[in-house]
Design an enzyme around this catalytic site. Structure first.
Site, PDB file in Angstrom:
ATOM      1  N   HIS A 273       0.852  -1.188   0.000  1.00 47.79           N
ATOM      2  CA  HIS A 273       0.000   0.000   0.000  1.00 47.79           C
ATOM      3  C   HIS A 273       0.881   1.229   0.000  1.00 47.79           C
ATOM      4  O   HIS A 273       1.904   1.258   0.680  1.00 47.79           O
ATOM      5  CB  HIS A 273      -0.921   0.011   1.229  1.00 47.79           C
ATOM      6  CG  HIS A 273      -2.112   0.859   1.054  1.00 47.79           C
ATOM      7  ND1 HIS A 273      -2.070   2.224   1.140  1.00 47.79           N
ATOM      8  CD2 HIS A 273      -3.390   0.542   0.734  1.00 47.79           C
ATOM      9  CE1 HIS A 273      -3.269   2.710   0.903  1.00 47.79           C
ATOM     10  NE2 HIS A 273      -4.094   1.714   0.653  1.00 47.79           N
ATOM     11  N   ASP A 327      -7.766  -5.395   0.507  1.00 47.36           N
ATOM     12  CA  ASP A 327      -8.306  -6.336  -0.473  1.00 47.36           C
ATOM     13  C   ASP A 327      -7.953  -7.788  -0.177  1.00 47.36           C
ATOM     14  O   ASP A 327      -8.476  -8.697  -0.815  1.00 47.36           O
ATOM     15  CB  ASP A 327      -7.799  -5.985  -1.884  1.00 47.36           C
ATOM     16  CG  ASP A 327      -8.508  -4.769  -2.431  1.00 47.36           C
ATOM     17  OD1 ASP A 327      -9.692  -4.591  -2.097  1.00 47.36           O
ATOM     18  OD2 ASP A 327      -7.895  -4.003  -3.179  1.00 47.36           O
TER      19      ASP A 327
HETATM   20  N1  CMC Z   1       3.981  -7.573  -4.160  1.00 45.85           N
HETATM   21  C1  CMC Z   1       5.331  -7.587  -4.288  1.00 45.85           C
HETATM   22  N2  CMC Z   1       6.078  -6.477  -4.286  1.00 45.85           N
HETATM   23  C2  CMC Z   1       5.446  -5.318  -4.115  1.00 45.85           C
HETATM   24  C3  CMC Z   1       4.057  -5.230  -3.950  1.00 45.85           C
HETATM   25  C4  CMC Z   1       3.332  -6.422  -3.973  1.00 45.85           C
HETATM   26  N3  CMC Z   1       1.995  -6.430  -3.850  1.00 45.85           N
HETATM   27  N4  CMC Z   1       3.712  -3.945  -3.811  1.00 45.85           N
HETATM   28  C5  CMC Z   1       4.822  -3.234  -3.884  1.00 45.85           C
HETATM   29  N5  CMC Z   1       5.892  -4.075  -4.073  1.00 45.85           N
HETATM   30  C6  CMC Z   1       7.301  -3.697  -4.194  1.00 45.85           C
HETATM   31  C7  CMC Z   1       7.593  -3.239  -5.623  1.00 45.85           C
HETATM   32  O1  CMC Z   1       7.974  -4.320  -6.425  1.00 45.85           O
HETATM   33  C8  CMC Z   1       8.707  -2.266  -5.371  1.00 45.85           C
HETATM   34  O2  CMC Z   1       9.891  -2.997  -5.140  1.00 45.85           O
HETATM   35  P1  CMC Z   1      11.314  -2.416  -5.640  1.00 45.85           P
HETATM   36  O3  CMC Z   1      11.501  -1.130  -4.891  1.00 45.85           O
HETATM   37  O4  CMC Z   1      12.270  -3.484  -5.266  1.00 45.85           O
HETATM   38  O5  CMC Z   1      11.177  -2.207  -7.114  1.00 45.85           O
HETATM   39  C9  CMC Z   1       8.331  -1.605  -4.062  1.00 45.85           C
HETATM   40  O6  CMC Z   1       7.519  -2.569  -3.370  1.00 45.85           O
HETATM   41  C10 CMC Z   1       7.498  -0.342  -4.240  1.00 45.85           C
HETATM   42  O7  CMC Z   1       6.414  -0.668  -5.110  1.00 45.85           O
HETATM   43  P2  CMC Z   1       5.525   0.383  -5.857  1.00 45.85           P
HETATM   44  O8  CMC Z   1       4.711  -0.324  -6.888  1.00 45.85           O
HETATM   45  O9  CMC Z   1       6.370   1.514  -6.283  1.00 45.85           O
HETATM   46  O10 CMC Z   1       4.624   0.884  -4.670  1.00 45.85           O
HETATM   47  P3  CMC Z   1       3.353   1.749  -4.830  1.00 45.85           P
HETATM   48  O11 CMC Z   1       3.228   2.552  -3.609  1.00 45.85           O
HETATM   49  O12 CMC Z   1       3.330   2.472  -6.125  1.00 45.85           O
HETATM   50  O13 CMC Z   1       2.224   0.620  -4.908  1.00 45.85           O
HETATM   51  C11 CMC Z   1       0.300  -0.595  -4.796  1.00 45.85           C
HETATM   52  C12 CMC Z   1       1.118   0.516  -4.146  1.00 45.85           C
HETATM   53  C13 CMC Z   1      -0.956  -0.854  -3.956  1.00 45.85           C
HETATM   54  C14 CMC Z   1      -0.143  -0.163  -6.190  1.00 45.85           C
HETATM   55  C15 CMC Z   1       1.148  -1.876  -4.879  1.00 45.85           C
HETATM   56  O14 CMC Z   1       1.528  -2.278  -3.594  1.00 45.85           O
HETATM   57  C16 CMC Z   1       0.451  -2.988  -5.610  1.00 45.85           C
HETATM   58  O15 CMC Z   1       0.456  -3.019  -6.839  1.00 45.85           O
HETATM   59  N6  CMC Z   1      -0.158  -3.967  -4.874  1.00 45.85           N
HETATM   60  C17 CMC Z   1      -0.866  -5.055  -5.480  1.00 45.85           C
HETATM   61  C18 CMC Z   1      -2.258  -4.617  -5.929  1.00 45.85           C
HETATM   62  C19 CMC Z   1      -3.169  -4.377  -4.758  1.00 45.85           C
HETATM   63  O16 CMC Z   1      -3.253  -5.184  -3.839  1.00 45.85           O
HETATM   64  N7  CMC Z   1      -3.904  -3.264  -4.816  1.00 45.85           N
HETATM   65  C20 CMC Z   1      -4.857  -2.893  -3.778  1.00 45.85           C
HETATM   66  C21 CMC Z   1      -4.402  -1.668  -3.049  1.00 45.85           C
HETATM   67  S1  CMC Z   1      -5.287  -1.356  -1.542  1.00 45.85           S
HETATM   68  C22 CMC Z   1      -6.898  -1.014  -2.030  1.00 45.85           C
HETATM   69  C23 CMC Z   1      -7.068   0.151  -2.896  1.00 45.85           C
HETATM   70  O17 CMC Z   1      -6.416   1.174  -2.738  1.00 45.85           O
HETATM   71  O18 CMC Z   1      -7.912   0.066  -3.763  1.00 45.85           O
END
Ligand code: CMC
Length: 400
Positions: A273, A327
């Site tokens: 998140h 989720d």
């Molecule tokens: N699984 C594995 N690695 C992850 C995940 C994950 N779910 N989320 C983030 N990371 C890692 C990512 O690979 C990156 O690693 P590195 O720095 O080594 O490249 C680091 O954490 C930062 O990731 P990011 O994508 O830049 O982080 P963000 O803040 O942009 O992403 C997020 C937030 C929710 C989009 C992401 O965690 C994600 O895609 N999660 C899976 C989808 C999900 O469950 N979404 C529901 C979100 S909560 C409900 C809502 O808001 O609707």
């Protein structure tokens, strides 16, 4: 950067730092929702999410979010009554929905039908408090009816009418499943709605505020937010969580699944998140609600897989602050309630409409149209040439 310090168009692009995804960039002041991502705390208007989930109802929480304070008994009765009176949707909306392809995603059906409400009620009288109140009531009242209607329509049936003797959540489950649900199921569903009602400036709420900032009508505000919520990185993730758990299949496979996914740089759905560095407090409450349901109606083998995945993820992703989000367990709750998977995100929308409307009102209070800047990296000073003189080899799409 100092608060309210203007960025002038005379500044060159190199002087202004680029913030992809606006991460960490405050774009508004808000009094609606507070998140402490390090301690895993969430509150709406100063009330902790745990207290609201334990004590409040979705409609009372919606009132709190939108009008700023908990209602007194009369205000609550009036609000509930108004919503009950506006649950029905026009036959024209239902007929329009009958023309939607049955194979279409219910989120697309919801976005279209929410937008269509603007055809019936839009007067853009957003400076009239009665118009604002009526729009709030109509949207909270009608969105569940439209979600349930599409579910029946796509099965080839006629939608059923809301039942005035049933409270908000019990009525939605009745319209969806065509039978009155156990009171425990309705109560747990209502708590799920409280948990999803608001979460500060997430993508769909930001989308709502951007749309609101143009002073368009609230139906357009909600329709744009529904479209934003639909994506798998936002509200759509809970559908994907169940698919992932089924792919893993059994608790023993959780570790190897994670190792492979992490090696391929795949995101684990329901984890991570932008705001939280610990387990999302909503995930903890949803897990308790799932256990309450399993204790009453029988367990779900996918819950064992989910617990194993959470345990195995801790040593692999915990150091990066990646833990279960809202989720992760919600899909298991909805599945136990007999809700089809592609309705999970529309149900998120039924709940989040309260948060969007709270932000709509707040945006109108101090409105300034959103218009961020960009750093232009494209061509300059090109000369138009007739088609036969153009060099097409550098076109992005050579088919054109
Ligand atoms: N699984 C594995 N690695 C992850 C995940 C994950 N779910 N989320 C983030 N990371 C890692 C990512 O690979 C990156 O690693 P590195 O720095 O080594 O490249 C680091 O954490 C930062 O990731 P990011 O994508 O830049 O982080 P963000 O803040 O942009 O992403 C997020 C937030 C929710 C989009 C992401 O965690 C994600 O895609 N999660 C899976 C989808 C999900 O469950 N979404 C529901 C979100 S909560 C409900 C809502 O808001 O609707």
């Amino acid at each position: 950067m100092k608060e309210n310090q203007p960025l002038h168009t005379s500044q060159t692009s190199d002087e202004v730092p680029l913030r992809p995804g606006l991460e960490g960039v405050p774009v508004t002041r808000s009094a609606i929702c507070d998140i402490d991502g390090l301690q895993g705390k969430l509150s709406y208007r100063g009330y902790s999410i745990a207290e609201l989930t334990a004590q409040s109802s979705f409609l009372e929480t919606s009132y709190l979010l939108i009008w700023g304070n908990l209602p007194n008994p009369q205000q609550l009765r009036d609000f509930e009554k108004e919503i009950q009176m506006h649950r029905r949707v026009s036959f024209r909306v239902r007929d329009m929905m009958k023309c939607f392809p049955a194979s279409g995603h219910p989120m697309d059906a919801l976005q279209s039908s929410a937008a269509s409400l603007g055809l019936f009620y839009s007067r853009r009288a957003i400076d009239n408090p009665q118009y604002v109140y009526d729009a709030v009531v109509r949207l909270i009242a009608k969105i569940p009816t439209m979600v349930a209607a599409f579910q029946l329509i796509r099965k080839g049936q006629d939608p059923i009418q809301p039942r005035d003797d049933l409270a908000y959540s019990a009525n939605f489950l009745y319209m969806l499943t065509e039978r009155e649900q156990d009171p425990l199921a309705a109560r747990i569903f209502d708590k799920c709605l409280i948990l999803h009602a608001e979460h500060s400036l997430n993508a769909s709420t930001f989308s709502a505020r951007v749309t609101a900032s143009t002073l368009t009508d609230p139906y357009a505000v909600v329709a744009s937010a529904v479209g934003t919520l639909a994506g798998p990185l936002h509200g759509g993730a809970n559908e994907d969580v169940l698919t992932m758990l089924e792919t893993i299949g059994s608790p023993e496979n959780a570790g190897s699944y994670l190792d492979q996914a992490i090696a391929k740089k795949q995101k684990i759905m329901g984890f991570g998140h932008r705001e939280y560095r610990v387990k999302d407090p909503r995930a903890s409450i949803l897990q308790e609600l799932a256990e309450e349901l399993f204790a009453r109606f029988g367990s779900d083998e996918m819950y064992e897989v989910a617990k194993a995945l959470e345990k195995e993820a801790e040593p692999r992703l915990g150091s990066k602050g990646i833990y279960p989000n809202v989720d992760f367990y919600s899909g298991l709750v909805y599945r136990k309630l007999g809700i089809p998977r592609d309705l999970f995100t529309p149900i998120f929308a039924i709940s989040r409409v309260s948060g969007w409307l709270a932000h709509w009102r707040e945006q109108l209070g101090t409105n300034r149209i959103f218009r961020p800047s960009q750093i232009y990296k494209g061509e300059q000073n090109r000369k138009w040439l007739p088609p036969e003189q153009r060099n097409t080899t550098n076109l992005q799409n050579p088919q054109i």
